[in-house]
Motif scaffolding. Structure first.
Motif, mmCIF file in Angstrom:
data_model
loop_
_atom_site.group_PDB
_atom_site.id
_atom_site.type_symbol
_atom_site.label_atom_id
_atom_site.label_comp_id
_atom_site.label_asym_id
_atom_site.label_seq_id
_atom_site.Cartn_x
_atom_site.Cartn_y
_atom_site.Cartn_z
ATOM 1 N N LEU A 51 0.940 -20.638 -14.438
ATOM 2 C CA LEU A 51 -0.393 -19.992 -13.876
ATOM 3 C C LEU A 51 -0.691 -18.745 -13.494
ATOM 4 O O LEU A 51 -1.379 -17.690 -13.357
ATOM 5 N N ALA A 52 0.959 -18.402 -12.702
ATOM 6 C CA ALA A 52 0.987 -16.910 -12.377
ATOM 7 C C ALA A 52 0.811 -16.011 -14.140
ATOM 8 O O ALA A 52 -0.183 -14.931 -14.105
ATOM 9 N N ASP A 53 1.260 -16.816 -14.772
ATOM 10 C CA ASP A 53 1.313 -15.605 -16.074
ATOM 11 C C ASP A 53 -0.341 -15.746 -16.805
ATOM 12 O O ASP A 53 -0.417 -15.055 -16.966
ATOM 13 N N PHE A 54 -0.898 -16.981 -16.962
ATOM 14 C CA PHE A 54 -2.093 -17.401 -17.043
ATOM 15 C C PHE A 54 -3.044 -16.261 -16.474
ATOM 16 O O PHE A 54 -4.022 -15.511 -16.972
ATOM 17 N N PHE A 55 -2.888 -15.974 -14.705
ATOM 18 C CA PHE A 55 -3.520 -15.167 -14.798
ATOM 19 C C PHE A 55 -3.418 -14.151 -14.376
ATOM 20 O O PHE A 55 -3.861 -12.904 -14.018
ATOM 21 N N GLU A 56 -2.554 -13.475 -14.527
ATOM 22 C CA GLU A 56 -1.340 -12.432 -14.149
ATOM 23 C C GLU A 56 -1.284 -11.574 -13.173
ATOM 24 O O GLU A 56 -1.545 -10.771 -12.834
ATOM 25 N N VAL A 57 -0.725 -12.945 -12.251
ATOM 26 C CA VAL A 57 -0.316 -12.490 -11.373
ATOM 27 C C VAL A 57 1.078 -12.466 -10.549
ATOM 28 O O VAL A 57 1.464 -13.351 -11.476
ATOM 29 N N SER A 58 1.892 -12.163 -9.786
ATOM 30 C CA SER A 58 2.803 -12.932 -9.114
ATOM 31 C C SER A 58 3.198 -13.988 -8.346
ATOM 32 O O SER A 58 1.255 -14.317 -8.125
ATOM 33 N N ILE A 59 4.153 -14.942 -8.625
ATOM 34 C CA ILE A 59 3.534 -16.301 -7.753
ATOM 35 C C ILE A 59 3.749 -16.241 -6.328
ATOM 36 O O ILE A 59 2.953 -16.455 -5.914
ATOM 37 N N ASP A 60 4.639 -14.325 -5.630
ATOM 38 C CA ASP A 60 4.311 -14.531 -4.327
ATOM 39 C C ASP A 60 2.820 -14.367 -4.186
ATOM 40 O O ASP A 60 2.944 -14.960 -3.105
ATOM 41 N N TYR A 61 1.599 -13.347 -4.825
ATOM 42 C CA TYR A 61 0.343 -13.607 -5.003
ATOM 43 C C TYR A 61 -0.371 -15.055 -5.013
ATOM 44 O O TYR A 61 -0.752 -15.323 -3.840
ATOM 45 N N LEU A 62 0.281 -16.234 -5.874
ATOM 46 C CA LEU A 62 -0.273 -16.907 -6.027
ATOM 47 C C LEU A 62 0.156 -18.193 -4.356
ATOM 48 O O LEU A 62 -0.656 -18.563 -3.704
ATOM 49 N N LEU A 63 0.652 -17.526 -3.804
ATOM 50 C CA LEU A 63 0.985 -18.508 -2.731
ATOM 51 C C LEU A 63 1.129 -17.970 -1.774
ATOM 52 O O LEU A 63 1.814 -17.848 -0.359
ATOM 53 N N CYS A 64 0.341 -16.952 -0.996
ATOM 54 C CA CYS A 64 -0.676 -16.098 -0.461
ATOM 55 C C CYS A 64 1.061 -15.101 0.408
ATOM 56 O O CYS A 64 0.861 -14.751 1.633
ATOM 57 N N ARG A 65 2.015 -14.429 -0.370
ATOM 58 C CA ARG A 65 3.035 -14.115 0.422
ATOM 59 C C ARG A 65 2.632 -12.853 0.655
ATOM 60 O O ARG A 65 3.029 -11.849 0.894
ATOM 61 N N THR A 66 1.871 -11.822 -0.924
ATOM 62 C CA THR A 66 1.735 -10.915 -0.429
ATOM 63 C C THR A 66 -0.008 -10.503 -0.642
ATOM 64 O O THR A 66 -0.868 -11.365 -1.660
ATOM 65 N N ASP A 67 -0.402 -9.928 -1.022
ATOM 66 C CA ASP A 67 -1.972 -8.925 -1.158
ATOM 67 C C ASP A 67 -1.693 -8.364 -2.521
ATOM 68 O O ASP A 67 -2.774 -8.294 -3.252
ATOM 69 N N GLU A 68 -0.629 -8.309 -3.036
ATOM 70 C CA GLU A 68 -0.711 -7.620 -4.142
ATOM 71 C C GLU A 68 -0.407 -8.172 -5.266
ATOM 72 O O GLU A 68 0.519 -8.946 -5.375
ATOM 73 N N GLN A 69 -1.192 -8.048 -6.453
ATOM 74 C CA GLN A 69 -1.389 -9.329 -7.331
ATOM 75 C C GLN A 69 0.084 -9.301 -8.083
ATOM 76 O O GLN A 69 0.676 -10.050 -9.237
ATOM 77 N N MET A 70 -0.115 -7.878 -8.712
ATOM 78 C CA MET A 70 1.817 -8.208 -9.561
ATOM 79 C C MET A 70 2.858 -6.811 -8.305
ATOM 80 O O MET A 70 2.247 -6.284 -7.958
ATOM 81 N N PRO A 71 3.920 -7.342 -8.628
ATOM 82 C CA PRO A 71 4.824 -6.181 -7.810
ATOM 83 C C PRO A 71 4.745 -4.841 -8.409
ATOM 84 O O PRO A 71 5.045 -5.250 -9.554
ATOM 85 N N PRO A 72 5.078 -4.062 -7.431
ATOM 86 C CA PRO A 72 5.063 -2.117 -8.171
ATOM 87 C C PRO A 72 6.303 -3.053 -9.578
ATOM 88 O O PRO A 72 6.759 -2.808 -9.114
#
Length: 144
Positions: A51-72
């Motif tokens: 899911l993270a790969d498909f939506f091009e976001v980090s797992i942390d973003y998916l799990l609401c641990r961060t509001d940054e979609q991708m790590p720096p």
């Protein structure tokens, strides 16, 4: 506070997909997506990564641990040769600026400090692009 289910629904809606369409992409039942979005079930780690790969976001973003979609992006993943190539390209760009008749920012001629700042900004830009492209185009089996 936003939940995993709300975040997943938001991402799904941003791609204009129905629950059924998303389920079909991952060979799941529509009811699985519904349970994920209603927070009554969490996906297994493998599905979470997909899911993270498909939506091009980090797992942390998916799990609401961060509001940054991708790590720096870090340029630590660049080789010494790549870093040297970037420095050479940035210096070449500065040479082009030096050879120009007039370089101005908002009507003010650029001084040496401005040119150094431009060089550093250009190096950062090239580094970020190289790291991003490595992340995007390196097959998973070659990633560490």
């Amino acid at each position: 506070m936003i939940t995993f289910g709300e975040r997943l629904k938001e991402l799904r809606n941003s791609k204009k997909l129905t629950q059924k369409q998303l389920a079909d992409i991952f060979y799941l039942n529509k009811s699985s997506i519904s349970r994920y979005e209603n927070n009554s079930q969490m996906p297994e780690n493998e599905i979470l990564q997909k899911l993270a790969d498909f939506f091009e976001v980090s797992i942390d973003y998916l799990l609401c641990r961060t509001d940054e979609q991708m790590p720096p992006i870090s340029n630590n993943s660049l080789s010494k040769k790549e870093k040297l190539d970037i420095e050479k390209e940035a210096l070449h760009m500065i040479e082009n600026i030096d050879n120009a008749d007039v370089i101005e920012f908002c009507g003010t001629p650029a001084d040496d400090d401005d040119k150094e700042f431009l060089r550093m900004a250009y190096e950062r830009f090239l580094s970020d692009v190289r790291v991003y492209n490595k992340m995007k185009y390196t097959p998973k089996k070659y990633k560490k």
